[in-house]
Write an enzyme that holds these catalytic residues in place. Structure first.
Site, PDB file in Angstrom:
ATOM      1  N   ARG A 156       0.928  -1.303  -0.052  1.00  0.00           N
ATOM      2  CA  ARG A 156       0.022  -0.120   0.012  1.00  0.00           C
ATOM      3  C   ARG A 156       1.006   1.141   0.250  1.00  0.00           C
ATOM      4  O   ARG A 156       1.959   1.402   0.473  1.00  0.00           O
ATOM      5  CB  ARG A 156      -0.821  -0.010   1.311  1.00  0.00           C
ATOM      6  N   LYS A 178      -2.947  -1.999   7.836  1.00  0.00           N
ATOM      7  CA  LYS A 178      -3.946  -1.372   8.207  1.00  0.00           C
ATOM      8  C   LYS A 178      -4.148  -2.117   9.703  1.00  0.00           C
ATOM      9  O   LYS A 178      -3.893  -3.210   9.866  1.00  0.00           O
ATOM     10  CB  LYS A 178      -5.101  -2.039   7.378  1.00  0.00           C
ATOM     11  N   HIS A 247      -1.755   2.909  -6.253  1.00  0.00           N
ATOM     12  CA  HIS A 247      -2.520   1.868  -5.649  1.00  0.00           C
ATOM     13  C   HIS A 247      -2.873   0.962  -7.203  1.00  0.00           C
ATOM     14  O   HIS A 247      -3.006  -0.405  -6.962  1.00  0.00           O
ATOM     15  CB  HIS A 247      -3.960   2.170  -5.389  1.00  0.00           C
ATOM     16  N   ARG A 250      -0.224  -1.879  -6.750  1.00  0.00           N
ATOM     17  CA  ARG A 250      -0.583  -2.772  -5.856  1.00  0.00           C
ATOM     18  C   ARG A 250      -1.603  -3.797  -6.552  1.00  0.00           C
ATOM     19  O   ARG A 250      -1.532  -5.100  -6.548  1.00  0.00           O
ATOM     20  CB  ARG A 250      -1.084  -2.295  -4.625  1.00  0.00           C
ATOM     21  N   HIS A 273      -4.727  -8.518   3.521  1.00  0.00           N
ATOM     22  CA  HIS A 273      -6.049  -8.292   3.780  1.00  0.00           C
ATOM     23  C   HIS A 273      -6.630  -9.166   4.922  1.00  0.00           C
ATOM     24  O   HIS A 273      -6.347 -10.359   5.170  1.00  0.00           O
ATOM     25  CB  HIS A 273      -6.653  -9.022   2.286  1.00  0.00           C
ATOM     26  N   TYR A 282      -9.991  -9.982  -7.057  1.00  0.00           N
ATOM     27  CA  TYR A 282      -9.041 -10.210  -8.322  1.00  0.00           C
ATOM     28  C   TYR A 282      -9.242 -11.494  -8.825  1.00  0.00           C
ATOM     29  O   TYR A 282      -8.826 -11.580 -10.273  1.00  0.00           O
ATOM     30  CB  TYR A 282      -7.518 -10.574  -7.489  1.00  0.00           C
TER      31      TYR A 282
END
Length: 307
Positions: A156, A178, A247, A250, A273, A282
């Site tokens: 990220r 995150k 992004h 990524r 994730h 994806y």
């Protein structure tokens, strides 16, 4: 939209929630701004119908959602606003020390359905075109290293700018994702070479005390805004036919990895994730690629020119 001053019964819970997200959840400033904006806007509406957050009803939340639809907010934005409200009440319930039970009036109230847009990515040829940089000056060497690392490891933007020198070791990089979750991901050979070139000249830009892996001409950690601007500029310089932003690198990492390996779990771990559902988007990209190949190659899929 002009906002009127709100009583403390409305602002204090939001302030406490923001502190929780900043210090305990380690959310980015951008995310914090989003939460605060959505909650203050909601409080402007609810304060006309209830004395505090604790006395907002489910019907009032439902009417708020309907009002947003009437104001032509997109389904995505309405769902974001409802999600922020739900999150605030979860926090209030968690931190409640009173005898009054905290009820989440937004629980179970769904916003309008919307189709989640597929992330845009570069194909392998476009990525190669972007990264074939003639690194003949210090900033080009730095920028090539940043883009190679982001594409190599699926970082990220916040993880890229937050990386420190000591985080890169033995062909891997440790990143803080995150929610303050740490993960270690491999770094490819081309990215390691680009990093080595950058580290040779980094002392020109950084003091001995500076821990940041990537720094600007101001001799401090590079900012997200600066990275975005540099990548956009390189996309134009390299003649890539689609706008470049961090992004997108990524997304390209994720789709290329999945296309080659088919290992959804591994891609999920490398991306950081929390749930598999975030990575499954994806698989749609991969299906789109396969569908294009099928339509162009299969005899029964081709449209007859004289139809």
């Amino acid at each position: 939209m002009s906002l009127r001053p709100l009583p403390e019964d409305w602002t204090q819970p939001v302030t406490a929630f923001m502190a929780h997200l900043r210090h305990e959840k380690h959310y980015s400033e951008h995310t914090l701004t989003q939460y605060k904006t959505q909650l203050i806007q909601a409080a402007q509406y609810f304060s006309d119908h209830a004395p505090s957050w604790l006395e907002v009803s489910g019907d009032q939340v439902r009417r708020y959602s309907m009002k947003l639809r009437g104001q032509n907010y997109s389904p995505r934005t309405i769902n974001l606003k409802l999600s922020c409200i739900r999150s605030l009440y979860k926090f209030l319930k968690l931190k409640s020390q009173s005898q009054q039970a905290v009820v989440n009036p937004a629980q179970g109230i769904r916003g309008p359905k919307f189709q989640r847009p597929l992330p845009k990515n570069l194909d392998v040829d476009q990525m190669g075109q972007l990264l074939e940089i003639q690194a003949d000056d210090a900033l080009a060497i730095r920028d090539k290293a940043m883009m190679e690392l982001m594409y190599s490891s699926g970082l990220r933007l916040s993880e890229l700018v937050g990386a420190n020198l000591l985080d890169v070791k033995d062909g891997e990089i440790r990143v803080l994702g995150k929610g303050g979750k740490e993960r270690v991901v491999p770094v490819g050979g081309k990215a390691l070479n680009a990093l080595a070139d950058w580290l040779k000249i980094r002392p020109q830009f950084a003091t001995l005390e500076e821990p940041a892996l990537f720094v600007s001409k101001l001799k401090r950690r590079i900012s997200p805004r600066h990275v975005r601007a540099r990548m956009k500029e390189w996309g134009l310089k390299q003649g890539v036919s689609t706008p470049i932003h961090p992004h997108k690198l990524r997304h390209s990492f994720a789709s290329h990895m999945l296309e080659s390996s088919g290992d959804l779990r591994a891609v999920q771990e490398m991306l950081g994730h929390a749930s598999l559902s975030a990575t499954q988007v994806y698989t749609h990209l991969d299906f789109q690629h396969l569908a294009k190949v099928y339509d162009s190659a299969h005899p029964r899929a081709k449209k007859q020119k004289d139809e």
